[in-house]
Design a protein around this motif. Structure first.
Motif, PDB file in Angstrom:
ATOM      1  N   VAL A  79       0.701  -1.478  -0.262  1.00  0.00           N
ATOM      2  CA  VAL A  79      -0.255   0.236   0.190  1.00  0.00           C
ATOM      3  C   VAL A  79       0.692   1.295   0.092  1.00  0.00           C
ATOM      4  O   VAL A  79       0.496   2.061  -0.641  1.00  0.00           O
ATOM      5  CB  VAL A  79      -1.153  -0.097   0.800  1.00  0.00           C
ATOM      6  CG1 VAL A  79      -1.085   1.454   1.852  1.00  0.00           C
ATOM      7  CG2 VAL A  79      -1.796  -1.112   1.204  1.00  0.00           C
ATOM      8  N   ALA A  82       2.702   1.845  -3.616  1.00  0.00           N
ATOM      9  CA  ALA A  82       1.275   2.358  -4.733  1.00  0.00           C
ATOM     10  C   ALA A  82       1.639   3.298  -4.477  1.00  0.00           C
ATOM     11  O   ALA A  82       1.087   4.222  -4.880  1.00  0.00           O
ATOM     12  CB  ALA A  82      -0.293   1.129  -3.928  1.00  0.00           C
ATOM     13  N   LYS A  83       1.117   4.404  -3.478  1.00  0.00           N
ATOM     14  CA  LYS A  83       1.078   5.709  -2.903  1.00  0.00           C
ATOM     15  C   LYS A  83       2.267   6.213  -3.177  1.00  0.00           C
ATOM     16  O   LYS A  83       2.118   7.831  -4.448  1.00  0.00           O
ATOM     17  CB  LYS A  83       0.643   5.970  -1.675  1.00  0.00           C
ATOM     18  CG  LYS A  83      -0.608   5.571  -0.514  1.00  0.00           C
ATOM     19  CD  LYS A  83      -0.664   5.535   1.392  1.00  0.00           C
ATOM     20  CE  LYS A  83      -1.695   5.071   1.311  1.00  0.00           C
ATOM     21  NZ  LYS A  83      -2.853   6.003   0.721  1.00  0.00           N
ATOM     22  N   ALA A  86       1.663   6.397  -7.316  1.00  0.00           N
ATOM     23  CA  ALA A  86       0.683   7.109  -6.982  1.00  0.00           C
ATOM     24  C   ALA A  86       1.200   8.680  -7.490  1.00  0.00           C
ATOM     25  O   ALA A  86       0.433   9.057  -8.470  1.00  0.00           O
ATOM     26  CB  ALA A  86      -0.536   7.245  -6.611  1.00  0.00           C
ATOM     27  N   GLU A 105      -2.099  -3.004  -6.288  1.00  0.00           N
ATOM     28  CA  GLU A 105      -2.767  -1.742  -5.607  1.00  0.00           C
ATOM     29  C   GLU A 105      -2.450  -0.084  -5.861  1.00  0.00           C
ATOM     30  O   GLU A 105      -2.944   0.448  -5.562  1.00  0.00           O
ATOM     31  CB  GLU A 105      -1.714  -2.113  -3.964  1.00  0.00           C
ATOM     32  CG  GLU A 105      -1.955  -3.074  -3.367  1.00  0.00           C
ATOM     33  CD  GLU A 105      -3.306  -2.706  -2.254  1.00  0.00           C
ATOM     34  OE1 GLU A 105      -3.637  -1.451  -2.054  1.00  0.00           O
ATOM     35  OE2 GLU A 105      -4.193  -3.755  -1.937  1.00  0.00           O
ATOM     36  N   VAL A 106      -1.156  -0.310  -6.729  1.00  0.00           N
ATOM     37  CA  VAL A 106      -0.975   0.596  -7.890  1.00  0.00           C
ATOM     38  C   VAL A 106      -2.142   1.046  -8.452  1.00  0.00           C
ATOM     39  O   VAL A 106      -2.652   2.099  -8.379  1.00  0.00           O
ATOM     40  CB  VAL A 106      -0.047   1.488  -9.042  1.00  0.00           C
ATOM     41  CG1 VAL A 106      -0.075   2.327  -9.274  1.00  0.00           C
ATOM     42  CG2 VAL A 106       1.626   0.669  -7.779  1.00  0.00           C
ATOM     43  N   ARG A 108      -5.687   0.557  -7.566  1.00  0.00           N
ATOM     44  CA  ARG A 108      -6.259   0.660  -6.882  1.00  0.00           C
ATOM     45  C   ARG A 108      -6.440   2.705  -6.556  1.00  0.00           C
ATOM     46  O   ARG A 108      -7.176   3.108  -6.813  1.00  0.00           O
ATOM     47  CB  ARG A 108      -6.446  -0.385  -5.958  1.00  0.00           C
ATOM     48  CG  ARG A 108      -7.288  -1.448  -5.893  1.00  0.00           C
ATOM     49  CD  ARG A 108      -7.322  -2.400  -4.595  1.00  0.00           C
ATOM     50  NE  ARG A 108      -7.592  -3.905  -5.104  1.00  0.00           N
ATOM     51  CZ  ARG A 108      -6.240  -4.882  -4.601  1.00  0.00           C
ATOM     52  NH1 ARG A 108      -5.468  -4.446  -4.364  1.00  0.00           N
ATOM     53  NH2 ARG A 108      -6.341  -6.107  -4.995  1.00  0.00           N
ATOM     54  N   GLU A 109      -4.526   2.523  -5.928  1.00  0.00           N
ATOM     55  CA  GLU A 109      -4.724   4.047  -5.958  1.00  0.00           C
ATOM     56  C   GLU A 109      -4.610   4.455  -6.892  1.00  0.00           C
ATOM     57  O   GLU A 109      -5.673   6.400  -6.547  1.00  0.00           O
ATOM     58  CB  GLU A 109      -3.099   4.018  -5.129  1.00  0.00           C
ATOM     59  CG  GLU A 109      -2.341   5.020  -4.932  1.00  0.00           C
ATOM     60  CD  GLU A 109      -3.498   5.915  -3.457  1.00  0.00           C
ATOM     61  OE1 GLU A 109      -3.352   6.828  -3.080  1.00  0.00           O
ATOM     62  OE2 GLU A 109      -3.642   4.696  -2.463  1.00  0.00           O
ATOM     63  N   LEU A 110      -4.802   4.443  -8.791  1.00  0.00           N
ATOM     64  CA  LEU A 110      -4.592   5.554  -9.112  1.00  0.00           C
ATOM     65  C   LEU A 110      -6.584   5.806  -9.776  1.00  0.00           C
ATOM     66  O   LEU A 110      -6.805   6.798  -9.914  1.00  0.00           O
ATOM     67  CB  LEU A 110      -4.325   5.162 -10.453  1.00  0.00           C
ATOM     68  CG  LEU A 110      -2.813   5.418 -10.579  1.00  0.00           C
ATOM     69  CD1 LEU A 110      -2.223   4.302 -12.067  1.00  0.00           C
ATOM     70  CD2 LEU A 110      -2.814   6.103 -10.778  1.00  0.00           C
ATOM     71  N   ARG A 112      -8.598   5.136  -7.130  1.00  0.00           N
ATOM     72  CA  ARG A 112      -9.279   6.281  -6.080  1.00  0.00           C
ATOM     73  C   ARG A 112      -8.729   7.876  -5.499  1.00  0.00           C
ATOM     74  O   ARG A 112      -9.391   8.254  -5.017  1.00  0.00           O
ATOM     75  CB  ARG A 112      -9.544   5.258  -4.289  1.00  0.00           C
ATOM     76  CG  ARG A 112      -8.023   5.149  -3.943  1.00  0.00           C
ATOM     77  CD  ARG A 112      -8.488   4.461  -2.886  1.00  0.00           C
ATOM     78  NE  ARG A 112      -6.678   3.223  -2.878  1.00  0.00           N
ATOM     79  CZ  ARG A 112      -6.372   2.278  -2.585  1.00  0.00           C
ATOM     80  NH1 ARG A 112      -7.406   1.328  -2.500  1.00  0.00           N
ATOM     81  NH2 ARG A 112      -5.401   1.922  -2.044  1.00  0.00           N
ATOM     82  N   SER A 113      -7.896   7.938  -6.430  1.00  0.00           N
ATOM     83  CA  SER A 113      -7.313   9.081  -6.058  1.00  0.00           C
ATOM     84  C   SER A 113      -7.788  10.170  -6.114  1.00  0.00           C
ATOM     85  O   SER A 113      -8.458  10.360  -7.812  1.00  0.00           O
ATOM     86  CB  SER A 113      -5.747   9.029  -6.792  1.00  0.00           C
ATOM     87  OG  SER A 113      -5.059  10.811  -6.414  1.00  0.00           O
TER      88      SER A 113
END
Length: 265
Positions: A79, A82-83, A86, A105-106, A108-110, A112-113
């Motif tokens: 996680v 991933a942050k 991103a 995870e990367v 997902r971060e893109l 939901r950002s």
């Protein structure tokens, strides 16, 4: 420990040792013999291990944990990576993403950002992937344009592989390729366990302006069967720990920028 956590741990134990006895499972996981037998029966029923007299064995020397059993491993590190990854992506970029837990995870971060949500209705980011799970999960995000390569599905990782992937990627130009790997060393560069996935990752790198490798601490300093690319192809490494001095020197010599993600960020 939940059953899913036990199954994760049991598969990892078998993956590391090749074969285990009921007694060894009980000692390693602190569970009863009856529970160990039930869990082995569950895994054998899913054709993930082979039952032996008094224990179980991996299916072969090239044993690879299926993706769904890797998700909980190094979760906080993935996680954080991933942050940090991103943050390297710009609005309107076209990003190639291969399969794997860290790259998932990367993605997902893109997805939901808020940074990629645009008021004009245009796509905030375009993700090109050969991973079916990533495409499925992000298909509901209105600000993400999803492009899926062709190819033949590999059930261990949900990735599409084969010449159809190469053919589709040859027609694209990516701003960034985000690549998950199974190993990273100075001698062999980025590696993975499957030659088909290595070829796809190599194709992603060949059509990208920037190549970002995402790898937690368990991948650094180890090499696996199939080579993806030498360190000279990699622009950025995003990891969760300070890199050992020898590997850091090799990365610096190859011109690789190292980003260490903080789990508290």
């Amino acid at each position: 420990m939940t059953q899913q956590q036990r199954l994760n741990a049991l598969l990892e134990l078998i993956s590391e040792r090749g074969n285990v006895s009921i007694a060894e499972i009980g000692d390693a996981l602190d569970i009863s013999a009856a529970t160990a037998r039930r869990d082995l029966s569950t895994l054998a029923g899913q054709r993930l291990v082979t039952r032996t007299h008094g224990g179980a064995a991996a299916l072969g020397s090239g044993y690879e944990l299926p993706l769904q059993y890797k998700i909980a491993r190094q979760a906080e590190a993935k996680v954080a990576i991933a942050k940090a990854t991103a943050a390297l992506i710009q609005v309107s970029d076209t990003v190639g993403v291969n399969g794997g837990t860290t790259t998932s995870e990367v993605a997902r971060e893109l997805g939901r950002s808020e940074r990629f949500v645009r008021g004009d209705g245009d796509d905030g980011v375009t993700i090109v992937t050969n991973a079916l799970n990533i495409a499925y999960e992000l298909s509901v995000r209105p600000h993400v344009k999803i492009v899926v390569t062709g190819g033949v599905s590999r059930r261990q990782s949900y990735e599409l592989v084969g010449p159809m992937v190469t053919a589709s990627l040859a027609e694209m130009a990516l701003d960034v390729a985000v690549l998950g790997v199974d190993g990273l060393t100075g001698r062999f560069g980025a590696t993975t366990v499957h030659e088909g996935e290595a070829d796809v990752s190599r194709q992603f790198a060949s059509v990208a302006k920037k190549v970002v490798v995402v790898a937690d601490s368990t991948k650094l300093g180890r090499s696996t069967f199939a080579r993806i690319a030498p360190l000279s192809v990699v622009d950025v490494l995003v990891t969760d720990v300070a890199v050992e001095p020898e590997l850091r020197r090799e990365l610096e010599a190859a011109g690789v920028e190292v980003v260490v993600a903080s789990a508290t960020a």
